[in-house]
Design a protein around this motif. Structure first.
Motif, PDB file in Angstrom:
ATOM      1  N   UNK A 248       0.802  -1.236   0.000  1.00  0.00           N
ATOM      2  CA  UNK A 248       0.000   0.000   0.000  1.00  0.00           C
ATOM      3  C   UNK A 248       0.830   1.279   0.000  1.00  0.00           C
ATOM      4  N   UNK A 249       2.103   1.206  -0.335  1.00  0.00           N
ATOM      5  CA  UNK A 249       2.951   2.403  -0.338  1.00  0.00           C
ATOM      6  C   UNK A 249       3.023   2.980  -1.745  1.00  0.00           C
ATOM      7  N   UNK A 250       2.774   4.299  -1.859  1.00  0.00           N
ATOM      8  CA  UNK A 250       2.887   4.989  -3.131  1.00  0.00           C
ATOM      9  C   UNK A 250       4.319   5.467  -3.340  1.00  0.00           C
ATOM     10  N   UNK A 251       4.555   6.074  -4.474  1.00  0.00           N
ATOM     11  CA  UNK A 251       5.898   6.485  -4.883  1.00  0.00           C
ATOM     12  C   UNK A 251       6.555   7.374  -3.832  1.00  0.00           C
ATOM     13  N   UNK A 252       7.682   6.934  -3.301  1.00  0.00           N
ATOM     14  CA  UNK A 252       8.520   7.633  -2.310  1.00  0.00           C
ATOM     15  C   UNK A 252       7.852   7.793  -0.947  1.00  0.00           C
ATOM     16  N   UNK A 253       6.744   7.109  -0.703  1.00  0.00           N
ATOM     17  CA  UNK A 253       6.010   7.343   0.544  1.00  0.00           C
ATOM     18  C   UNK A 253       5.828   6.072   1.384  1.00  0.00           C
ATOM     19  N   UNK A 254       6.849   5.241   1.426  1.00  0.00           N
ATOM     20  CA  UNK A 254       6.797   4.061   2.298  1.00  0.00           C
ATOM     21  C   UNK A 254       6.748   4.459   3.765  1.00  0.00           C
ATOM     22  N   UNK A 255       7.435   5.540   4.134  1.00  0.00           N
ATOM     23  CA  UNK A 255       7.434   6.007   5.526  1.00  0.00           C
ATOM     24  C   UNK A 255       6.039   6.446   5.939  1.00  0.00           C
ATOM     25  N   UNK A 256       5.355   7.172   5.050  1.00  0.00           N
ATOM     26  CA  UNK A 256       3.997   7.624   5.353  1.00  0.00           C
ATOM     27  C   UNK A 256       3.035   6.445   5.476  1.00  0.00           C
ATOM     28  N   UNK A 257       3.229   5.420   4.646  1.00  0.00           N
ATOM     29  CA  UNK A 257       2.325   4.267   4.657  1.00  0.00           C
ATOM     30  C   UNK A 257       2.508   3.406   5.892  1.00  0.00           C
ATOM     31  N   UNK A 258       3.757   3.239   6.332  1.00  0.00           N
ATOM     32  CA  UNK A 258       4.061   2.357   7.459  1.00  0.00           C
ATOM     33  C   UNK A 258       5.195   2.948   8.292  1.00  0.00           C
ATOM     34  N   UNK A 259       4.928   4.004   9.049  1.00  0.00           N
ATOM     35  CA  UNK A 259       6.012   4.718   9.740  1.00  0.00           C
ATOM     36  C   UNK A 259       6.803   3.884  10.732  1.00  0.00           C
ATOM     37  N   UNK A 260       6.139   3.052  11.514  1.00  0.00           N
ATOM     38  CA  UNK A 260       6.874   2.260  12.514  1.00  0.00           C
ATOM     39  C   UNK A 260       7.731   1.180  11.855  1.00  0.00           C
ATOM     40  N   UNK A 261       7.165   0.340  10.969  1.00  0.00           N
ATOM     41  CA  UNK A 261       8.026  -0.645  10.303  1.00  0.00           C
ATOM     42  C   UNK A 261       9.148   0.004   9.490  1.00  0.00           C
ATOM     43  N   UNK A 262       8.856   1.153   8.865  1.00  0.00           N
ATOM     44  CA  UNK A 262       9.888   1.844   8.085  1.00  0.00           C
ATOM     45  C   UNK A 262      11.041   2.260   8.992  1.00  0.00           C
ATOM     46  N   UNK A 263      10.716   2.892  10.105  1.00  0.00           N
ATOM     47  CA  UNK A 263      11.763   3.335  11.025  1.00  0.00           C
ATOM     48  C   UNK A 263      12.572   2.154  11.533  1.00  0.00           C
ATOM     49  N   UNK A 264      11.887   1.071  11.903  1.00  0.00           N
ATOM     50  CA  UNK A 264      12.591  -0.107  12.405  1.00  0.00           C
ATOM     51  C   UNK A 264      13.503  -0.691  11.329  1.00  0.00           C
ATOM     52  N   UNK A 265      13.015  -0.766  10.110  1.00  0.00           N
ATOM     53  CA  UNK A 265      13.788  -1.354   9.021  1.00  0.00           C
ATOM     54  C   UNK A 265      14.999  -0.498   8.677  1.00  0.00           C
ATOM     55  N   UNK A 266      14.784   0.800   8.489  1.00  0.00           N
ATOM     56  CA  UNK A 266      15.861   1.689   8.044  1.00  0.00           C
ATOM     57  C   UNK A 266      16.892   1.902   9.145  1.00  0.00           C
ATOM     58  N   UNK A 267      16.422   2.186  10.359  1.00  0.00           N
ATOM     59  CA  UNK A 267      17.365   2.399  11.466  1.00  0.00           C
ATOM     60  C   UNK A 267      18.120   1.110  11.779  1.00  0.00           C
ATOM     61  N   UNK A 268      17.418  -0.016  11.741  1.00  0.00           N
ATOM     62  CA  UNK A 268      18.087  -1.291  11.982  1.00  0.00           C
ATOM     63  C   UNK A 268      19.164  -1.567  10.952  1.00  0.00           C
ATOM     64  N   UNK A 269      18.873  -1.250   9.693  1.00  0.00           N
ATOM     65  CA  UNK A 269      19.850  -1.448   8.626  1.00  0.00           C
ATOM     66  C   UNK A 269      21.066  -0.546   8.829  1.00  0.00           C
ATOM     67  N   UNK A 270      20.830   0.728   9.102  1.00  0.00           N
ATOM     68  CA  UNK A 270      21.942   1.664   9.303  1.00  0.00           C
ATOM     69  C   UNK A 270      22.750   1.307  10.549  1.00  0.00           C
ATOM     70  N   UNK A 271      22.066   0.939  11.615  1.00  0.00           N
ATOM     71  CA  UNK A 271      22.783   0.535  12.834  1.00  0.00           C
ATOM     72  C   UNK A 271      23.693  -0.662  12.567  1.00  0.00           C
ATOM     73  N   UNK A 272      23.205  -1.594  11.765  1.00  0.00           N
ATOM     74  CA  UNK A 272      23.978  -2.802  11.489  1.00  0.00           C
ATOM     75  C   UNK A 272      25.221  -2.508  10.661  1.00  0.00           C
ATOM     76  N   UNK A 273      25.115  -1.527   9.744  1.00  0.00           N
ATOM     77  CA  UNK A 273      26.193  -1.307   8.795  1.00  0.00           C
ATOM     78  C   UNK A 273      26.994  -0.033   9.047  1.00  0.00           C
TER      79      UNK A 273
END
Length: 278
Positions: free
Chosen positions: A243-268
């Motif tokens: 259900x995410x539109x162009x460039x708006x994955x954060x707006x569609x799913x803010x909590x999973x987006x934050x967990x995914x992106x921050x987790x990825x950056x923290x790991x690398x």
């Protein structure tokens, strides 16, 4: 004369976005430092530096915007920059040449990403640097990572198109311009083609690709085309967002987006560095 010719060529692509830049209402101007960056594209890039909100800093993230009048303000308007700063990352937002407050020169946008990334690394030489891009900014970030001396250890790339024609195929005039450029200036077209850059990555940056299932401009199948090329060269994760539109994955799913992106950056990035906030 050269820049005039480029401005005319760029007009069908980006002309509607050339308007005076305004601060997003959500942004607190006191928390941002203005910077000017010289790019090998010939442009003077306008950038804003936002320090992490935490005492311990995990790294620094360059944010490369999608097309739009809001330009670098996209990341402040929709909350991405604050998400990263609260998680312990310094961030830099900047305008690609011809957008926002940056001067307009050529179409060498990967050189703009490269210059901004190098400026961020020079600002924080003891921290690892990543890039977070969306749409055009994501695609040009892939191309920047095929440039020598890029500083990026990791990248989060949302809605990156695999080639210019994949994105502009719906628009007759830009499509024709790209087809002509492939005939008369093939090196220029290749320099802006993410799938070509993917085959020539410099180093082995860890990558996270994000595509929305409701994205009409860079659909999931386009993303998988780029993913298949990148995963042959480096560690590349793929996240398909319902259900995410162009460039708006954060707006569609803010909590999973934050967990995914921050987790990825923290790991690398986070595991490699940790400094006191300057």
């Amino acid at each position: 004369m050269k820049n005039t010719a480029y401005r005319l060529f760029k007009k069908p692509f980006f002309g509607r976005f050339v308007k005076p830049w305004r601060w997003p209402e959500q942004a607190d101007r006191q928390h941002w430092q203005r910077l000017q960056i010289a790019s090998e594209s010939g442009a003077t890039l306008s950038a804003l530096l936002g320090p992490a909100h935490t005492a311990k800093v995990k790294g620094a993230v360059l944010m490369s915007h999608p097309m739009g009048v809001v330009a670098k303000g996209f990341w402040m308007k929709y909350g991405h920059s604050e998400m990263l700063r609260r998680a312990g990352y310094h961030v830099m937002v900047f305008d690609l040449n011809g957008f926002g407050e940056s001067t307009s020169t050529t179409m060498d946008y990967p050189l703009d990403v490269l210059a901004a990334g190098q400026a961020l690394q020079a600002r924080y030489p003891d921290l690892s640097v990543a890039v977070l891009g969306a749409s055009m900014g994501a695609a040009m970030s892939v191309c920047a990572m095929a440039q020598p001396h890029h500083p990026f250890k990791a990248a989060v790339l949302e809605s990156a198109f695999p080639t210019l024609l994949h994105f502009w195929r719906r628009y007759p005039v830009p499509k024709l311009g790209i087809q002509l450029s492939k005939l008369f200036y093939p090196a220029g077209e290749r320099s802006l083609r993410p799938t070509y850059a993917a085959e020539h990555l410099v180093g082995s940056p860890n990558l996270l690709l994000i595509y929305g299932e409701s994205d009409e401009f860079t659909p999931v199948e386009d993303g998988k085309l780029l993913w298949r090329t990148l995963e042959q060269k480096t560690h590349t994760e793929f996240w398909q967002v319902p259900n995410a539109e162009h460039t708006h994955a954060f707006a569609a799913h803010p909590v999973p987006y934050a967990e995914k992106v921050i987790g990825f950056l923290d790991a690398h990035l986070g595991a490699e560095s940790g400094a006191r906030c300057n």
